[in-house]
Each structure stands twice: as structure tokens, then as C-alpha cells.
Enzyme design. Structure first.
Site, PDB file in Angstrom:
ATOM      1  N   GLY A  66       0.817  -1.217   0.000  1.00 37.94           N
ATOM      2  CA  GLY A  66       0.000   0.000   0.000  1.00 37.94           C
ATOM      3  C   GLY A  66       0.844   1.257   0.000  1.00 37.94           C
ATOM      4  N   GLY A  67       1.964   1.207  -0.721  1.00 38.12           N
ATOM      5  CA  GLY A  67       2.973   2.241  -0.623  1.00 38.12           C
ATOM      6  C   GLY A  67       2.624   3.573  -1.252  1.00 38.12           C
ATOM      7  CG  LEU A  68       1.845   4.082  -5.046  1.00 37.77           C
ATOM      8  CD1 LEU A  68       1.334   3.975  -6.475  1.00 37.77           C
ATOM      9  CD2 LEU A  68       3.118   4.927  -4.993  1.00 37.77           C
ATOM     10  CD  GLN A  70      -4.001  10.093   4.138  1.00 38.46           C
ATOM     11  OE1 GLN A  70      -4.605   9.228   4.769  1.00 38.46           O
ATOM     12  NE2 GLN A  70      -4.154  11.382   4.373  1.00 38.46           N
ATOM     13  CG  LEU A  71       0.706   7.246   6.641  1.00 36.05           C
ATOM     14  CD1 LEU A  71       0.439   6.440   7.909  1.00 36.05           C
ATOM     15  CD2 LEU A  71       1.096   8.671   6.990  1.00 36.05           C
ATOM     16  CG  ASP A  92      -0.379   0.992  -4.067  1.00 37.33           C
ATOM     17  OD1 ASP A  92      -1.442   0.542  -4.550  1.00 37.33           O
ATOM     18  OD2 ASP A  92      -0.349   1.781  -3.112  1.00 37.33           O
ATOM     19  CE1 TYR A 199      -8.099   2.329   8.694  1.00 33.77           C
ATOM     20  CE2 TYR A 199      -8.983   3.957  10.223  1.00 33.77           C
ATOM     21  CZ  TYR A 199      -7.913   3.395   9.563  1.00 33.77           C
ATOM     22  OH  TYR A 199      -6.648   3.885   9.773  1.00 33.77           O
ATOM     23  CE  LYS A 203      -5.651  -0.298   9.993  1.00 34.56           C
ATOM     24  NZ  LYS A 203      -4.394  -0.839   9.413  1.00 34.56           N
ATOM     25  CB  ILE A 229      -0.430  10.652  10.105  1.00 33.35           C
ATOM     26  CG1 ILE A 229      -0.431   9.461  11.067  1.00 33.35           C
ATOM     27  CG2 ILE A 229       0.987  11.009   9.681  1.00 33.35           C
ATOM     28  CD1 ILE A 229       0.268   9.696  12.390  1.00 33.35           C
TER      29      ILE A 229
END
Length: 375
Positions: A66-68, A70-71, A92, A199, A203, A229
Site C-alpha cells: 500500500g505504498g502509494l 498517505q504514508l 502498490d 475500518y 484494525k 497523521i
């Protein structure tokens, strides 16, 4: 790639995991995993792939899913400063921008495809897996079936591949893992949770499954409950706390900002630099220092009105209005107002560096500079 015998043994062990074989089964499963992931550098029990006598001479090989989002890209850049450009691989299912490709390795990874994850881990000699693939709060509520697939089925694949190859696994959690019945000010590490979004539910599921895999199989699972964040690098991505990013872009671009939360909605927040540093420090912490597998981390808490007042010190002509969105306001009203994070500060030395004043000054400076460069 697995040989025919290896595939037969591993698939048999996965099927066995759904049956009750008594207390001998965990030992069988661990032996199967060790057999499949053998290499000249044997994995150690705490998830560190390096021989104990040479542990300080090797850097981890890190895959970020999920590298693209927000973080992911910001964390990849941060980790590359410590471990080298080629030791941190961003992934991603989406096409990356040129900036992402220029900064370091990028590969396609679908967390719903277990075989794809296996190949990536083996071919790239991965030792740390940072799992950022998720649908955030507001987006998840708009598409629950997709959120269930990505946030829960994807997690199961990541847990299994981390166990199979003895990886150190980091799965971030969130303030969204708590609900209206949780103590809100402050919210401790251990308390009733019961979130009311897919969500948040996913988690809590991740926290509990990770702890279960750690206790039953010895997986080195680690999780931090991130506050909201705030980053100048990435654009808002659909989270309930993203107003605290959008205000800076709107203030500099139009001089007007409309907030989708009430002016008095207090939530815990953190500057991206503190988030990245907390993640690295936690991942590097010796396993024997950790008294739990999921920790709260905190830096500050503020309301939209308090944030706007601080921004107005730099941009006094900023016009701020409030038009609460029922869905996001309902989500925020069930979340913590502040985090209690004394366990993280005691166990592995967590200490934040950014308060509200430092955050606002830094965000305005970086976004203004980025806008000038783009122009």
C-alpha cells in the site's frame, strides 16, 4: 518458487491450521515454515533473519505494501536514509509517479494475491514487512465489501506470508480502533474498544490476530495505534482527520477553508516526522523490551478551532467556516480525544518532537515551498 514437495507440505500445514491437533500442532507448523524458508542465513526466533553473531552487520530488507497511500512513500524515503536505497521496496497496485520511481525500487503487489506476496518476499529476500494496504474510515464506509476484502482478507494473507518466511511484521492500527464506549480522554492501551466502522473493526481484528499469531506461533508482530497523521508530502486520502491536512492547502491556495467537523471536535494528532521515527524506533526495539504487541503513540490533541487559530497567526486573513458532515462527525465523536501512551514511552523510549506550534510552522513552510516549486 516452492518445489512440489514443499508446496504439498505447506498446503497441508495450512489446512491443518483449521483443525484441532492439540498442543503439538504449533511445533509442527513452525517446522514446516522453517523448512520452506531455509536459506544459508537461518532465521532467528524473534523474526530477525540474521545470524545472532552478525546481527549488527546486516540491514533489513523491507517491503511496504500500500505504498502509494498517505504514508508509504514518505516512510520509504525515511527508511532508505537508514538502510540504503535498494533495501526498502515500495509496492502498490497503482501506477507510481515519476518521483516515486526515481527515489527507489517499486514493484506491483496485490495483498489479495497470496502467491504474488510469496514471490515478492522470496525474490527480494524480504525480512521486514510493513503492511500499509487499507481503506480508511470514510472511504471504507462508502464501500464496505471492498474494505472487508482489503482490510481483512489482505491482512490474513500478510500474516500467513510473514509466518511462512519468519518476517518481522508491522501492521499499523489507529484511533479508529476505539468506539463510543471506550474511555475517550485519555484512551489507554488496554480498554474496551468496540468500534463502529468497518475500518476500526478491521484494525481491532488485526491487533488481535497479530497477538494471536505471536502467542501461538512466535510471529514477531508489531503494531502502533497511529493518531491522525499530518504530512505536507501526501494529499488527504479520505480519513476523518484529514481536515487537519486540507486546511494548510486551502489556506495557502484560496485563503478559505470549510471544515467538515465541528469546531470543538478534539482528536489526537501527530506530525509525519514523529510518525516515521516512532515506526522505525519501534521496529528496531529489542523484542525483550516489549510488554505488548500493540501500543498507543501520541504527540498532541487539538480541535479544528485551535488548529485554525494557530494557522491564522501566519495567515490572519484566512476565512474558516464549519459545515459538519454527518458521517464523519459521527465517526469522530466515537474516537479518542487524546491517547495515553506511557507504555510506549517506558518500554522503548518513545518521545515526540512536534507540538501544535511546531507542526503548523513546518506544514506552512513545506507546502508553500512545494507550491513554489510546482509553479
Amino acid at each position: 518458487m516452492l518445489t512440489g514437495l514443499q508446496r504439498f507440505v505447506f498446503e497441508g500445514s495450512r489446512k491443518a491450521a483449521t483443525q484441532n491437533y492439540g498442543c503439538n500442532f504449533p511445533m509442527l507448523h513452525q517446522r514446516v515454515v522453517r523448512f520452506l524458508s531455509w536459506s544459508p542465513q537461518q532465521f532467528t526466533g524473534d523474526g530477525d533473519y540474521r545470524p545472532k553473531e552478525a546481527a549488527k552487520t546486516y540491514d533489513p530488507r523491507i517491503l511496504i505494501t500500500g505504498g502509494l497511500g498517505q504514508l508509504g512513500f514518505g516512510l520509504a524515503k525515511f527508511l532508505r536514509e537508514s538502510f540504503g536505497r535498494n533495501n526498502v521496496i515500495l509496492s502498490d497496485i497503482h501506477k507510481p509517479a515519476a518521483e516515486v520511481l526515481e527515489n527507489g525500487p517499486f514493484i506491483f503487489a496485490d495483498v489479495l494475491d497470496y502467491r504474488n506476496l510469496q514471490e515478492l518476499v522470496v525474490n527480494n529476500q524480504i525480512t521486514w514487512l510493513i503492511h500499509y494496504s487499507t481503506l480508511l474510515s470514510a472511504i471504507g464506509e462508502a464501500n464496505v465489501p471492498l474494505a472487508r476484502k482489503v482490510n481483512i482478507t489482505g491482512l490474513h494473507n500478510v500474516l500467513d506470508v510473514a509466518l511462512e518466511y519468519s518476517l518481522r511484521l508491522f501492521v499499523p492500527s489507529t484511533i479508529g480502533a476505539f468506539g463510543p464506549s471506550s474511555p475517550r480522554n485519555p484512551t489507554p492501551d488496554l480498554c474496551i474498544q468496540r468500534p463502529q466502522t468497518i475500518y476500526g473493526i478491521s484494525k481491532v481484528h488485526a491487533e488481535l490476530m497479530g497477538e494471536y499469531y505471536h502467542l501461538k506461533y512466535g510471529l514477531d508482530f508489531r503494531s502502533l495505534r497511529y493518531p491522525g497523521i499530518i504530512s505536507a508530502v501526501s494529499k488527504p486520502g479520505g480519513g476523518t482527520t484529514d481536515y487537519a491536512v486540507q486546511i494548510f492547502h486551502d489556506a495557502l491556495k484560496t485563503g478559505k477553508f470549510e471544515c467538515y467537523l465541528r469546531s470543538d471536535t478534539r482528536l489526537p494528532m501527530m506530525h509525519i516526522d514523529d510518525c516515521q521515527r516512532a515506526t522505525l524506533e519501534f521496529m528496531e526495539a529489542p523484542a525483550e523490551c516489549l510488554t505488548m504487541r500493540t501500543y498507543n503513540v501520541s504527540a498532541m490533541s487539538f480541535t479544528p478551532q485551535e488548529l485554525a487559530s494557530e494557522v491564522c497567526k501566519y495567515l490572519p486573513d484566512l476565512e474558516v467556516s464549519y459545515k459538519p458532515d454527518p458521517m464523519r462527525q459521527s465517526i469522530a465523536d466515537g474516537w479518542p480525544m487524546s491517547f495515553e501512551d506511557s507504555n510506549a514511552r517506558r518500554d522503548w523510549g518513545w518521545k515526540h518532537r512536534y507540538g501544535l506550534q511546531e507542526l503548523v510552522a513546518d506544514m506552512l513552510q513545506h507546502i508553500q515551498l512545494k507550491n513554489s516549486n510546482d509553479a
